[in-house]
Design an enzyme around this catalytic site. Structure first.
Site, PDB file in Angstrom:
ATOM      1  N   TYR A  11      20.838 -49.552  10.149  1.00 46.94           N
ATOM      2  CA  TYR A  11      19.889 -48.946   9.025  1.00 46.94           C
ATOM      3  C   TYR A  11      20.856 -48.196   8.676  1.00 46.94           C
ATOM      4  O   TYR A  11      20.748 -48.140   7.251  1.00 46.94           O
ATOM      5  CB  TYR A  11      18.877 -48.208   9.797  1.00 46.94           C
ATOM      6  CG  TYR A  11      17.422 -49.166  10.256  1.00 46.94           C
ATOM      7  CD1 TYR A  11      16.830 -49.871   9.489  1.00 46.94           C
ATOM      8  CD2 TYR A  11      17.802 -49.687  11.644  1.00 46.94           C
ATOM      9  CE1 TYR A  11      15.941 -50.876   9.643  1.00 46.94           C
ATOM     10  CE2 TYR A  11      16.957 -50.825  12.179  1.00 46.94           C
ATOM     11  CZ  TYR A  11      16.091 -50.765  10.948  1.00 46.94           C
ATOM     12  OH  TYR A  11      15.213 -52.315  11.439  1.00 46.94           O
ATOM     13  N   ILE A  12      22.191 -47.405   9.534  1.00 47.88           N
ATOM     14  CA  ILE A  12      23.176 -46.745   8.153  1.00 47.88           C
ATOM     15  C   ILE A  12      24.509 -47.918   7.377  1.00 47.88           C
ATOM     16  O   ILE A  12      24.854 -47.488   6.954  1.00 47.88           O
ATOM     17  CB  ILE A  12      23.238 -45.546   8.410  1.00 47.88           C
ATOM     18  CG1 ILE A  12      22.147 -44.588   9.332  1.00 47.88           C
ATOM     19  CG2 ILE A  12      23.766 -44.276   8.122  1.00 47.88           C
ATOM     20  CD1 ILE A  12      21.030 -44.272   7.899  1.00 47.88           C
ATOM     21  N   ASP A  31      30.359 -54.511  14.566  1.00 50.90           N
ATOM     22  CA  ASP A  31      29.103 -54.735  15.288  1.00 50.90           C
ATOM     23  C   ASP A  31      29.471 -55.949  16.485  1.00 50.90           C
ATOM     24  O   ASP A  31      29.893 -56.311  16.508  1.00 50.90           O
ATOM     25  CB  ASP A  31      27.946 -55.239  14.815  1.00 50.90           C
ATOM     26  CG  ASP A  31      26.764 -54.885  15.381  1.00 50.90           C
ATOM     27  OD1 ASP A  31      25.951 -53.737  14.443  1.00 50.90           O
ATOM     28  OD2 ASP A  31      26.407 -54.535  16.697  1.00 50.90           O
ATOM     29  N   VAL A 152      19.409 -40.209   4.761  1.00 56.71           N
ATOM     30  CA  VAL A 152      18.999 -40.518   4.485  1.00 56.71           C
ATOM     31  C   VAL A 152      17.134 -41.338   4.316  1.00 56.71           C
ATOM     32  O   VAL A 152      17.218 -41.123   6.418  1.00 56.71           O
ATOM     33  CB  VAL A 152      19.725 -42.906   3.642  1.00 56.71           C
ATOM     34  CG1 VAL A 152      20.537 -41.967   3.088  1.00 56.71           C
ATOM     35  CG2 VAL A 152      19.671 -42.937   4.838  1.00 56.71           C
ATOM     36  N   LYS A 203      21.845 -31.097  10.537  1.00 57.19           N
ATOM     37  CA  LYS A 203      21.017 -32.124  10.094  1.00 57.19           C
ATOM     38  C   LYS A 203      20.083 -32.288  11.767  1.00 57.19           C
ATOM     39  O   LYS A 203      19.071 -32.863  11.579  1.00 57.19           O
ATOM     40  CB  LYS A 203      22.710 -33.371  10.457  1.00 57.19           C
ATOM     41  CG  LYS A 203      21.764 -34.562  11.551  1.00 57.19           C
ATOM     42  CD  LYS A 203      20.586 -35.533  10.912  1.00 57.19           C
ATOM     43  CE  LYS A 203      19.829 -36.511  11.034  1.00 57.19           C
ATOM     44  NZ  LYS A 203      19.180 -37.892  10.035  1.00 57.19           N
ATOM     45  N   CYS A 257      14.537 -40.812  14.872  1.00 52.45           N
ATOM     46  CA  CYS A 257      15.384 -39.415  14.439  1.00 52.45           C
ATOM     47  C   CYS A 257      14.312 -38.773  15.276  1.00 52.45           C
ATOM     48  O   CYS A 257      14.782 -37.430  15.841  1.00 52.45           O
ATOM     49  CB  CYS A 257      15.300 -39.768  12.835  1.00 52.45           C
ATOM     50  SG  CYS A 257      16.412 -40.814  11.597  1.00 52.45           S
ATOM     51  N   LYS A 314       5.527 -45.647  11.052  1.00 53.39           N
ATOM     52  CA  LYS A 314       5.749 -45.209   9.210  1.00 53.39           C
ATOM     53  C   LYS A 314       5.446 -47.363   8.390  1.00 53.39           C
ATOM     54  O   LYS A 314       5.657 -47.537   8.717  1.00 53.39           O
ATOM     55  CB  LYS A 314       7.114 -44.124   8.703  1.00 53.39           C
ATOM     56  CG  LYS A 314       7.981 -44.876   8.037  1.00 53.39           C
ATOM     57  CD  LYS A 314       8.376 -43.388   7.223  1.00 53.39           C
ATOM     58  CE  LYS A 314       9.484 -44.162   7.561  1.00 53.39           C
ATOM     59  NZ  LYS A 314       9.997 -42.007   7.090  1.00 53.39           N
TER      60      LYS A 314
HETATM   61  N1  SAJ Z   1       5.208 -38.327  10.214  1.00 49.17           N
HETATM   62  C1  SAJ Z   1       4.103 -37.403  10.296  1.00 49.17           C
HETATM   63  N2  SAJ Z   1       3.349 -36.771   9.295  1.00 49.17           N
HETATM   64  C2  SAJ Z   1       4.712 -36.066   8.388  1.00 49.17           C
HETATM   65  C3  SAJ Z   1       6.006 -37.051   8.074  1.00 49.17           C
HETATM   66  C4  SAJ Z   1       5.660 -37.956   8.930  1.00 49.17           C
HETATM   67  O1  SAJ Z   1       3.476 -37.714  11.611  1.00 49.17           O
HETATM   68  O2  SAJ Z   1       4.570 -35.914   6.945  1.00 49.17           O
HETATM   69  C5  SAJ Z   1       5.592 -38.505  11.064  1.00 49.17           C
HETATM   70  C6  SAJ Z   1       5.691 -40.602  10.776  1.00 49.17           C
HETATM   71  O3  SAJ Z   1       4.372 -41.113  10.566  1.00 49.17           O
HETATM   72  C7  SAJ Z   1       6.845 -41.691  11.227  1.00 49.17           C
HETATM   73  C8  SAJ Z   1       7.675 -40.534  11.843  1.00 49.17           C
HETATM   74  O4  SAJ Z   1       6.959 -38.895  11.544  1.00 49.17           O
HETATM   75  O5  SAJ Z   1       6.539 -41.750  12.824  1.00 49.17           O
HETATM   76  C9  SAJ Z   1       9.403 -39.630  11.155  1.00 49.17           C
HETATM   77  O6  SAJ Z   1       8.814 -40.176   9.989  1.00 49.17           O
HETATM   78  P1  SAJ Z   1       9.655 -39.566   8.569  1.00 49.17           P
HETATM   79  O7  SAJ Z   1       9.190 -40.412   7.595  1.00 49.17           O
HETATM   80  O8  SAJ Z   1       9.935 -38.438   8.309  1.00 49.17           O
HETATM   81  O9  SAJ Z   1      10.979 -40.192   9.078  1.00 49.17           O
HETATM   82  P2  SAJ Z   1      12.020 -40.806   9.667  1.00 49.17           P
HETATM   83  O10 SAJ Z   1      12.296 -40.477  11.190  1.00 49.17           O
HETATM   84  O11 SAJ Z   1      12.216 -42.731   8.953  1.00 49.17           O
HETATM   85  O12 SAJ Z   1      13.648 -40.196   8.760  1.00 49.17           O
HETATM   86  C10 SAJ Z   1      13.805 -38.596   8.668  1.00 49.17           C
HETATM   87  C11 SAJ Z   1      14.311 -38.158   7.603  1.00 49.17           C
HETATM   88  N3  SAJ Z   1      14.633 -36.495   8.256  1.00 49.17           N
HETATM   89  C12 SAJ Z   1      13.996 -35.631   6.930  1.00 49.17           C
HETATM   90  O13 SAJ Z   1      13.025 -36.045   6.206  1.00 49.17           O
HETATM   91  C13 SAJ Z   1      14.761 -34.428   7.543  1.00 49.17           C
HETATM   92  C14 SAJ Z   1      16.148 -38.583   7.330  1.00 49.17           C
HETATM   93  O14 SAJ Z   1      16.502 -38.430   5.930  1.00 49.17           O
HETATM   94  C15 SAJ Z   1      16.890 -38.693   7.758  1.00 49.17           C
HETATM   95  O15 SAJ Z   1      17.706 -39.701   7.454  1.00 49.17           O
HETATM   96  C16 SAJ Z   1      16.373 -39.506   9.096  1.00 49.17           C
HETATM   97  O16 SAJ Z   1      15.174 -38.953   9.993  1.00 49.17           O
HETATM   98  C17 SAJ Z   1      17.033 -39.791  10.603  1.00 49.17           C
HETATM   99  O17 SAJ Z   1      18.046 -41.191  10.978  1.00 49.17           O
HETATM  100  O18 SAJ Z   1      17.330 -38.404  11.080  1.00 49.17           O
END
Ligand code: SAJ
Length: 417
Positions: A11-12, A31, A152, A203, A257, A314
């Protein structure tokens, strides 16, 4: 232009490799999965991300991106492999270690190694550097090493890859400066230089902040259900305050993450991470809470069947890693509630996926688990005809409840009493 070797085409790694190739760098993407290498060399992709297919096609067509199963000599090596966690909830650094070993024998003078994978604090100093030392390579003399964590948001990767600010942590000052010079070529955001352990911690705290905040929202949801008010309205109104940014509740926190990274801090400092640990527990309990909610909704119905909408962690992505749906489906099986699953974004899943019609056929309750855009446009009148009982349970507050009610549905929503 410098030659880049990127280890890990996930993904990255894949978006980064293609983006660098279209910026004129000569890129080898590595890979261990030969099937993935074949797909990419044919201009295809093995993951879903808006705009990625076009970018990979352009990169391959330009001849600047080539995929391979083994690392090759380069000026800059980027490690973008997964850091999953073990059953004991500790970081599994085996991919990082084997990626580091795979490049150590290729390192030539002045090469730069960048770790983009999310890692526990101290990984560059305590894991990567000793591996290079065992190959007789001295940092700051024979090679340079920096941590530049990827930040990201899946679903927005291509835009954020270019626009987000980057934190660059060097094992020494020269390493950070060299990495900053490289990122400046294609990053539009600001670049901030620090040491490698600080960058690793930055991070982890970004994702931990989000996890703790979501736990707070999940707690609020439970309270509002008891108070018979709407948590989503509370959040919307509270967030009008200039210094408040409550996140939203849901059926659980998934992905590779946010549900994982806080453990990398807990693992190192268990006695000092009470809030972080408790938040993890609250969020991890949400799938079970969701199953119990479903059980209550269908408890009077014989041989009940639910229509699960969304398998991903999500909305609007195809990723099911650590998805709450996995635990929720297992929980439904345990208590003997039948189910069908529909997800327009997912091709492969641990459980059987069905068509939209099959999923709703004879169902007693439609349960929205992921807020895919497609679900907002479902037509309750058409769907209702397929169902045995017209009931909706929305765990994401993402469909128009009034519209569904007007079409004869009884509507439940997580966080709404
Ligand atoms: N979720 C909630 N409530 C919210 C936000 C998210 O229940 O208010 C849930 C989502 O449904 C999902 C999970 O949390 O199941 C994570 O989703 P997300 O959109 O918050 O995050 P990721 O895991 O897709 O991406 C995160 C991001 N980090 C931040 O926003 C601080 C991204 O920028 C990072 O690069 C990524 O983690 C990573 O690779 O670490």
């Amino acid at each position: 232009m410098e030659k880049i070797c990127i280890i890990g085409l996930g993904y990255i790694g894949l978006p980064t490799a293609s983006m660098l190739a279209t910026h004129g760098f000569e890129v080898i993407g590595v890979d261990i999965n030969s099937e993935i290498v074949k797909i990419i060399n044919n201009g295809g992709i093995h993951i879903e991300e808006p705009g990625l297919h076009t970018l990979v096609q352009a990169a391959i067509k330009s001849g600047k991106l080539k995929a391979a199963t083994e690392a090759r000599p380069a000026d800059i090596f980027i490690i973008a492999v997964p850091t999953p966690f073990t059953k004991e909830k500790t970081a599994d650094l085996s991919y990082i270690k084997s990626a580091t070993k795979s490049i150590a024998s290729l390192i030539c003078k002045d090469n730069l190694v960048i770790l983009e994978s999310t890692s526990p604090p101290g990984t560059c100093k305590d894991v990567l550097e000793p591996i290079f030392t065992s190959f007789d390579l001295i940092s700051g003399k024979d090679y340079y090493l920096a941590h530049c964590p990827e930040r990201v948001l899946p679903g927005h990767t291509l835009k954020e890859l270019i626009q987000n600010d980057r934190i660059i942590g060097g094992i020494d000052k020269k390493s950070a400066e060299k990495a900053a010079k490289f990122y400046k070529v294609f990053i539009e955001g600001n670049i901030y230089i620090t040491d490698s352990t600080t960058a690793e911690m930055v991070k982890l705290m970004e994702n931990t902040y989000r996890d703790v905040n979501i736990a707070l929202a999940n707690e609020l949801a439970k309270i509002c259900e008891k108070l018979r008010i709407n948590a989503w309205e509370v959040i919307k109104l509270a967030n009008l305050h200039p210094r408040v940014n409550l996140h939203t509740p849901g059926p659980g926190v998934g992905g590779h993450c946010i549900a994982v990274d806080p453990w990398f801090i807990i693992e190192k400092y268990p006695a000092d991470t009470e809030i972080i640990t408790l938040s993890r527990k609250v969020n991890d309990s949400m799938p079970e809470y969701t199953v119990e909610y479903i059980r209550k909704i269908v408890k009077e119905i014989d041989n009940a069947k639910v229509a699960i909408l969304g398998a991903t962690y999500k909305g609007n992505i195809d990723d099911t890693r650590e998805s709450p749906a996995l635990k929720i489906i297992a929980g439904l099986e345990e208590i003997g509630i039948k189910y069908s699953i529909y997800d327009p974004h997912v091709r492969e899943f641990k459980y059987k996926l069905s068509s939209l019609e099959e999923t709703f056929e004879g169902a007693d309750c439609a349960v929205v688990l992921a807020n895919h855009n497609e679900f907002r446009f479902l037509h309750p009148a058409k769907i209702g005809k397929l169902m045995r009982n017209k009931v909706l349970f929305d765990t994401r507050f993402c469909v128009d409840h009034n519209f569904w009610r007007q079409n004869g549905f009884k509507v439940y929503c997580l966080g709404v009493g």
